[in-house]
Design a protein around this motif. Structure first.
Motif, PDB file in Angstrom:
ATOM      1  N   PRO A  51       0.837  -1.208   0.000  1.00  0.00           N
ATOM      2  CA  PRO A  51       0.000   0.000   0.000  1.00  0.00           C
ATOM      3  C   PRO A  51       0.871   1.257   0.000  1.00  0.00           C
ATOM      4  O   PRO A  51       2.045   1.220   0.341  1.00  0.00           O
ATOM      5  CB  PRO A  51      -0.786  -0.120   1.306  1.00  0.00           C
ATOM      6  N   GLY A  52       0.281   2.350  -0.379  1.00  0.00           N
ATOM      7  CA  GLY A  52       1.020   3.610  -0.397  1.00  0.00           C
ATOM      8  C   GLY A  52       1.408   3.993  -1.808  1.00  0.00           C
ATOM      9  O   GLY A  52       0.670   3.762  -2.761  1.00  0.00           O
ATOM     10  N   LEU A  53       2.575   4.584  -1.940  1.00  0.00           N
ATOM     11  CA  LEU A  53       3.051   5.060  -3.235  1.00  0.00           C
ATOM     12  C   LEU A  53       3.319   3.879  -4.159  1.00  0.00           C
ATOM     13  O   LEU A  53       4.096   2.982  -3.831  1.00  0.00           O
ATOM     14  CB  LEU A  53       4.338   5.873  -3.068  1.00  0.00           C
ATOM     15  N   VAL A  54       2.653   3.882  -5.297  1.00  0.00           N
ATOM     16  CA  VAL A  54       2.884   2.851  -6.302  1.00  0.00           C
ATOM     17  C   VAL A  54       3.317   3.561  -7.575  1.00  0.00           C
ATOM     18  O   VAL A  54       2.601   4.415  -8.098  1.00  0.00           O
ATOM     19  CB  VAL A  54       1.618   2.009  -6.562  1.00  0.00           C
ATOM     20  N   ALA A  55       4.491   3.219  -8.047  1.00  0.00           N
ATOM     21  CA  ALA A  55       5.019   3.836  -9.260  1.00  0.00           C
ATOM     22  C   ALA A  55       4.289   3.295 -10.483  1.00  0.00           C
ATOM     23  O   ALA A  55       3.580   2.293 -10.416  1.00  0.00           O
ATOM     24  CB  ALA A  55       6.511   3.561  -9.372  1.00  0.00           C
ATOM     25  N   ASP A  56       4.449   3.956 -11.601  1.00  0.00           N
ATOM     26  CA  ASP A  56       3.871   3.512 -12.865  1.00  0.00           C
ATOM     27  C   ASP A  56       4.465   2.153 -13.220  1.00  0.00           C
ATOM     28  O   ASP A  56       5.675   2.028 -13.420  1.00  0.00           O
ATOM     29  CB  ASP A  56       4.175   4.542 -13.945  1.00  0.00           C
ATOM     30  N   ILE A  57       3.616   1.127 -13.291  1.00  0.00           N
ATOM     31  CA  ILE A  57       4.092  -0.252 -13.446  1.00  0.00           C
ATOM     32  C   ILE A  57       4.807  -0.454 -14.779  1.00  0.00           C
ATOM     33  O   ILE A  57       5.893  -1.030 -14.833  1.00  0.00           O
ATOM     34  CB  ILE A  57       2.919  -1.245 -13.305  1.00  0.00           C
ATOM     35  N   GLY A  58       4.222   0.004 -15.858  1.00  0.00           N
ATOM     36  CA  GLY A  58       4.845  -0.170 -17.173  1.00  0.00           C
ATOM     37  C   GLY A  58       6.177   0.541 -17.278  1.00  0.00           C
ATOM     38  O   GLY A  58       7.164  -0.006 -17.778  1.00  0.00           O
ATOM     39  N   LEU A  59       6.206   1.755 -16.784  1.00  0.00           N
ATOM     40  CA  LEU A  59       7.441   2.540 -16.820  1.00  0.00           C
ATOM     41  C   LEU A  59       8.500   1.927 -15.913  1.00  0.00           C
ATOM     42  O   LEU A  59       9.676   1.861 -16.274  1.00  0.00           O
ATOM     43  CB  LEU A  59       7.147   3.982 -16.406  1.00  0.00           C
ATOM     44  N   SER A  60       8.090   1.455 -14.750  1.00  0.00           N
ATOM     45  CA  SER A  60       9.040   0.841 -13.822  1.00  0.00           C
ATOM     46  C   SER A  60       9.656  -0.423 -14.408  1.00  0.00           C
ATOM     47  O   SER A  60      10.846  -0.676 -14.236  1.00  0.00           O
ATOM     48  CB  SER A  60       8.360   0.506 -12.501  1.00  0.00           C
ATOM     49  N   SER A  61       8.859  -1.215 -15.112  1.00  0.00           N
ATOM     50  CA  SER A  61       9.413  -2.434 -15.712  1.00  0.00           C
ATOM     51  C   SER A  61      10.409  -2.100 -16.825  1.00  0.00           C
ATOM     52  O   SER A  61      11.418  -2.777 -16.970  1.00  0.00           O
ATOM     53  CB  SER A  61       8.302  -3.339 -16.221  1.00  0.00           C
ATOM     54  N   GLN A  62      10.133  -1.066 -17.581  1.00  0.00           N
ATOM     55  CA  GLN A  62      11.088  -0.658 -18.615  1.00  0.00           C
ATOM     56  C   GLN A  62      12.383  -0.139 -17.997  1.00  0.00           C
ATOM     57  O   GLN A  62      13.479  -0.454 -18.477  1.00  0.00           O
ATOM     58  CB  GLN A  62      10.470   0.414 -19.511  1.00  0.00           C
ATOM     59  N   LEU A  63      12.271   0.646 -16.935  1.00  0.00           N
ATOM     60  CA  LEU A  63      13.470   1.141 -16.263  1.00  0.00           C
ATOM     61  C   LEU A  63      14.252  -0.001 -15.622  1.00  0.00           C
ATOM     62  O   LEU A  63      15.483   0.014 -15.592  1.00  0.00           O
ATOM     63  CB  LEU A  63      13.094   2.188 -15.214  1.00  0.00           C
ATOM     64  N   ALA A  64      13.535  -1.011 -15.117  1.00  0.00           N
ATOM     65  CA  ALA A  64      14.210  -2.172 -14.532  1.00  0.00           C
ATOM     66  C   ALA A  64      14.990  -2.934 -15.597  1.00  0.00           C
ATOM     67  O   ALA A  64      16.098  -3.414 -15.342  1.00  0.00           O
ATOM     68  CB  ALA A  64      13.193  -3.089 -13.865  1.00  0.00           C
ATOM     69  N   GLU A  65      14.425  -3.062 -16.787  1.00  0.00           N
ATOM     70  CA  GLU A  65      15.141  -3.743 -17.868  1.00  0.00           C
ATOM     71  C   GLU A  65      16.396  -2.977 -18.263  1.00  0.00           C
ATOM     72  O   GLU A  65      17.446  -3.578 -18.526  1.00  0.00           O
ATOM     73  CB  GLU A  65      14.221  -3.927 -19.062  1.00  0.00           C
ATOM     74  N   ILE A  66      16.304  -1.654 -18.303  1.00  0.00           N
ATOM     75  CA  ILE A  66      17.485  -0.843 -18.602  1.00  0.00           C
ATOM     76  C   ILE A  66      18.537  -1.037 -17.512  1.00  0.00           C
ATOM     77  O   ILE A  66      19.731  -1.147 -17.786  1.00  0.00           O
ATOM     78  CB  ILE A  66      17.107   0.642 -18.753  1.00  0.00           C
ATOM     79  N   GLY A  67      18.093  -1.117 -16.251  1.00  0.00           N
ATOM     80  CA  GLY A  67      19.018  -1.350 -15.143  1.00  0.00           C
ATOM     81  C   GLY A  67      19.729  -2.683 -15.256  1.00  0.00           C
ATOM     82  O   GLY A  67      20.931  -2.788 -14.988  1.00  0.00           O
ATOM     83  N   VAL A  68      19.012  -3.722 -15.673  1.00  0.00           N
ATOM     84  CA  VAL A  68      19.636  -5.036 -15.847  1.00  0.00           C
ATOM     85  C   VAL A  68      20.648  -4.997 -16.985  1.00  0.00           C
ATOM     86  O   VAL A  68      21.742  -5.573 -16.876  1.00  0.00           O
ATOM     87  CB  VAL A  68      18.558  -6.120 -16.099  1.00  0.00           C
TER      88      VAL A  68
END
Length: 97
Positions: free
Chosen positions: A48-65
């Motif tokens: 619960p609480g702050l939830v980031a944009d799921i689609g954007l977060s997954s794309q940023l996670a892929e860039i991080g990997v």
């Protein structure tokens, strides 16, 4: 023209939580990577609480990997691989079957 600030808020929240939890990890002499993962869980949709944009977060996670694997590739050494050949080669042959 309306602007979407989801990218900025997602990056700012991610870096902010990573910074806070990184300081906590350094204070208690814990591995920082674990605290970065905890920051990601807090921003995720399962809490619960702050939830980031799921689609954007997954794309940023892929860039991080991708950047992480690039960093690992920069530190790759054939001499280090040769030193662990007795462990690495049988394991690689077993997993390729």
């Amino acid at each position: 023209m309306p602007h979407s600030i989801s990218l900025i808020t997602t990056i700012a929240a991610s870096f902010g939580l990573a910074l806070i939890f990184g300081f906590i990890a350094a204070r208690f002499k814990l591995p920082v990577l674990v605290d970065y993962m905890i920051a990601g869980i807090i921003l995720g949709p399962g809490t619960p609480g702050l939830v980031a944009d799921i689609g954007l977060s997954s794309q940023l996670a892929e860039i991080g990997v991708i950047l992480l694997m690039f960093g690992v590739g920069l530190h790759f050494s054939l001499d280090d691989l040769w030193a662990v050949r007795r462990i690495a080669l049988p394991s690689a042959e077993y997993h390729s079957l």
